[in-house]
Enzyme design. Structure first.
Site, PDB file in Angstrom:
ATOM      1  N   CYS A   3       0.846  -1.190   0.000  1.00 27.04           N
ATOM      2  CA  CYS A   3       0.000   0.000   0.000  1.00 27.04           C
ATOM      3  C   CYS A   3       0.882   1.241   0.000  1.00 27.04           C
ATOM      4  O   CYS A   3       1.649   1.473   0.947  1.00 27.04           O
ATOM      5  CB  CYS A   3      -0.920   0.009   1.220  1.00 27.04           C
ATOM      6  SG  CYS A   3      -1.900   1.520   1.375  1.00 27.04           S
ATOM      7  N   CYS A  11      -1.664   7.116   5.543  1.00 27.23           N
ATOM      8  CA  CYS A  11      -2.743   6.411   6.231  1.00 27.23           C
ATOM      9  C   CYS A  11      -2.153   5.196   6.926  1.00 27.23           C
ATOM     10  O   CYS A  11      -1.460   4.391   6.289  1.00 27.23           O
ATOM     11  CB  CYS A  11      -3.834   5.979   5.245  1.00 27.23           C
ATOM     12  SG  CYS A  11      -5.139   4.967   6.000  1.00 27.23           S
ATOM     13  N   CYS A  14      -4.605   0.520   8.477  1.00 31.94           N
ATOM     14  CA  CYS A  14      -4.336  -0.914   8.381  1.00 31.94           C
ATOM     15  C   CYS A  14      -3.009  -1.190   9.094  1.00 31.94           C
ATOM     16  O   CYS A  14      -1.939  -1.158   8.481  1.00 31.94           O
ATOM     17  CB  CYS A  14      -4.279  -1.358   6.924  1.00 31.94           C
ATOM     18  SG  CYS A  14      -5.850  -1.224   6.049  1.00 31.94           S
ATOM     19  N   CYS A  87      -7.579   3.203  -2.382  1.00 29.29           N
ATOM     20  CA  CYS A  87      -7.355   2.314  -1.238  1.00 29.29           C
ATOM     21  C   CYS A  87      -7.499   0.850  -1.643  1.00 29.29           C
ATOM     22  O   CYS A  87      -8.543   0.428  -2.151  1.00 29.29           O
ATOM     23  CB  CYS A  87      -8.343   2.653  -0.125  1.00 29.29           C
ATOM     24  SG  CYS A  87      -8.297   1.520   1.271  1.00 29.29           S
ATOM     25  N   GLN A 211     -22.021  -6.806   7.619  1.00 29.04           N
ATOM     26  CA  GLN A 211     -20.580  -7.060   7.698  1.00 29.04           C
ATOM     27  C   GLN A 211     -19.864  -6.484   6.478  1.00 29.04           C
ATOM     28  O   GLN A 211     -20.383  -6.526   5.364  1.00 29.04           O
ATOM     29  CB  GLN A 211     -20.314  -8.569   7.785  1.00 29.04           C
ATOM     30  CG  GLN A 211     -20.928  -9.248   8.993  1.00 29.04           C
ATOM     31  CD  GLN A 211     -20.153  -8.984  10.276  1.00 29.04           C
ATOM     32  OE1 GLN A 211     -19.175  -8.248  10.292  1.00 29.04           O
ATOM     33  NE2 GLN A 211     -20.605  -9.596  11.356  1.00 29.04           N
ATOM     34  N   TYR A 240     -29.430  -9.293  18.647  1.00 28.08           N
ATOM     35  CA  TYR A 240     -28.571  -8.393  17.853  1.00 28.08           C
ATOM     36  C   TYR A 240     -28.560  -8.903  16.405  1.00 28.08           C
ATOM     37  O   TYR A 240     -27.507  -9.060  15.791  1.00 28.08           O
ATOM     38  CB  TYR A 240     -27.136  -8.337  18.392  1.00 28.08           C
ATOM     39  CG  TYR A 240     -27.006  -8.145  19.885  1.00 28.08           C
ATOM     40  CD1 TYR A 240     -26.982  -6.874  20.445  1.00 28.08           C
ATOM     41  CD2 TYR A 240     -26.886  -9.236  20.738  1.00 28.08           C
ATOM     42  CE1 TYR A 240     -26.853  -6.699  21.818  1.00 28.08           C
ATOM     43  CE2 TYR A 240     -26.758  -9.076  22.100  1.00 28.08           C
ATOM     44  CZ  TYR A 240     -26.747  -7.810  22.634  1.00 28.08           C
ATOM     45  OH  TYR A 240     -26.621  -7.653  23.994  1.00 28.08           O
ATOM     46  N   ASN A 306     -24.837 -11.881  18.497  1.00 26.71           N
ATOM     47  CA  ASN A 306     -23.829 -11.257  17.635  1.00 26.71           C
ATOM     48  C   ASN A 306     -23.748  -9.784  18.019  1.00 26.71           C
ATOM     49  O   ASN A 306     -24.168  -8.906  17.267  1.00 26.71           O
ATOM     50  CB  ASN A 306     -24.226 -11.431  16.162  1.00 26.71           C
ATOM     51  CG  ASN A 306     -23.176 -10.892  15.216  1.00 26.71           C
ATOM     52  OD1 ASN A 306     -22.006 -10.762  15.556  1.00 26.71           O
ATOM     53  ND2 ASN A 306     -23.590 -10.556  14.007  1.00 26.71           N
ATOM     54  N   CYS A 333     -16.909  -9.840  17.539  1.00 25.71           N
ATOM     55  CA  CYS A 333     -15.875  -9.081  16.827  1.00 25.71           C
ATOM     56  C   CYS A 333     -14.832  -8.540  17.794  1.00 25.71           C
ATOM     57  O   CYS A 333     -13.964  -7.761  17.401  1.00 25.71           O
ATOM     58  CB  CYS A 333     -16.506  -7.944  16.027  1.00 25.71           C
ATOM     59  SG  CYS A 333     -17.386  -6.735  17.043  1.00 25.71           S
TER      60      CYS A 333
END
Length: 375
Positions: A3, A11, A14, A87, A211, A240, A306, A333
């Site tokens: 990248c 940036c 990530c 990106c 997602q 959820y 979830n 998550c």
């Protein structure tokens, strides 16, 4: 994955960029195993890896610069726009849209919101691509001031980007670090984006959550369905539930499924999907998951949760402990809040777990755990 934005320090979102992908996935597996180490009876299934680049179906981009020369990306430390329209984690379909959207901003003279000066109108662009290549575009504005210009130039935008099927304006008048406001103004006849997953049509409305990695979402739902079908419960709650992904996948003959979600927009979407699929024993309600459970007069045989990153919390854990629920499928998550919640569920034994890499190039991941009531 390489990248140029990361290499130039433009940036650093990530944080794992440049780390070999196999090493990223192994590190996430180790991290999760460490957090869930107290659960000694846990069987670990092989982790599910993602493609390294082009996996994001959704981009939440800050608009900076000027109407004549807009940036689409993020803000730097001084609140100035940094353009990220190439990106590499965004899907090719999203990348195709960014230059056209930049031209639309200039053509319609949509003044970007200047955060340091607290002036201007256009704050963010939120864009989502379906598995079929169709797109939903949301423009986050400070006020309705630019609406006439947007309506005037919208036909030319739709002609340039025929894949854009849903367009809305979100009003976010406050100056605070929140992505969007409460009020949504739909600008197209079509109001939902069809997300085709595992042969099911899920419907995504402008303020609904889905997602960000469609293949991983499909794997997540397949894993949940596999565990539920193996146990074959007569009754299931999907708490959820979002737009109903788990609930719709886990529907089956002789099985009553109920989905609960705070977002009314998501519930409208879930009901539409259920109706189209002809699932008569699947129902959805808008409401708080914990309040629904505490107020119910009976418990199901199996509960799917979830939750957001904070986890399900003490109250819902307490209800599960005192209920007749026999199995829990927990999709998380945030493995740290998952570990905390599992510690609050001593009546359940964690039987199986699987890491799914929903977020390559970052430290984040999804993990699913199957819990069984002990004894």
């Amino acid at each position: 994955m390489h990248c140029s934005y990361f290499d130039a320090a433009a940036c650093r979102s990530c944080t794992q960029m440049g780390v070999p992908y196999a090493e990223q996935l192994a590190g996430k597996q180790r991290h999760c195993e460490m957090l869930l180490a107290p659960h000694t009876e846990l069987e670990w299934l092989l982790p599910v890896g993602s493609q390294e680049s082009g996996f994001r179906n959704k981009a939440k981009m800050v608009v900076g610069g000027t109407a004549q020369d807009p940036t689409i990306g993020i803000l730097d430390a001084d609140g100035q726009g940094v353009d990220l329209r190439e990106c590499g984690v965004c899907s090719p379909g999203l990348l195709d849209c960014f230059p056209v959207l930049a031209g639309f901003i200039s053509q319609a003279r949509l003044t970007p919101y200047d955060v340091p000066q607290r002036r201007g109108e256009l704050k963010h662009i939120i864009i989502t691509e379906s598995p079929d290549g169709e797109v939903m575009l949301r423009l986050v504005l400070r006020s309705e001031q630019l609406l006439p210009r947007i309506r005037k130039h919208l036909p030319s935008l739709l002609a340039a980007l025929p894949q854009v099927k849903v367009v809305s304006v979100n009003l976010h008048p406050e100056h605070k670090a929140v992505l969007e406001g409460d009020r949504e103004i739909l600008l197209t006849e079509q109001s939902t984006l069809r997300m085709r997953v595992n042969g099911l049509d899920l419907h995504l409305r402008p303020q609904s959550f889905f997602q960000t990695n469609t293949p991983m979402a499909a794997a997540l739902y397949r894993q949940g369905r596999e565990w539920v079908d193996e146990l074959d419960p007569a009754s299931v709650w999907d708490l959820y539930c979002g737009v109903g992904g788990f609930a719709l996948h886990c529907a089956g003959p002789g099985r009553d499924v109920t989905g609960i979600e705070t977002s009314r927009e998501a519930i409208v979407s879930a009901k539409l999907s259920s109706k189209e699929a002809g699932l008569e024993r699947v129902g959805f309600q808008a409401g708080d998951a914990t309040a629904f459970a505490l107020g119910a007069d009976r418990s199901p045989e199996l509960v799917i949760v979830n939750p957001p990153r904070r986890g399900i919390g003490k109250e819902l854990c307490g209800w599960l402990e005192s209920s007749d629920v026999q199995h829990v499928v927990y999709s998380s998550c945030n493995a740290q809040s998952l570990a905390r919640d599992l510690a609050a569920l001593p009546s359940f034994t964690a039987r199986r777990a699987r890491v799914l890499d929903m977020f390559p190039q970052t430290m984040h991941y999804e993990v699913m755990v199957l819990l069984e009531r002990a004894g």
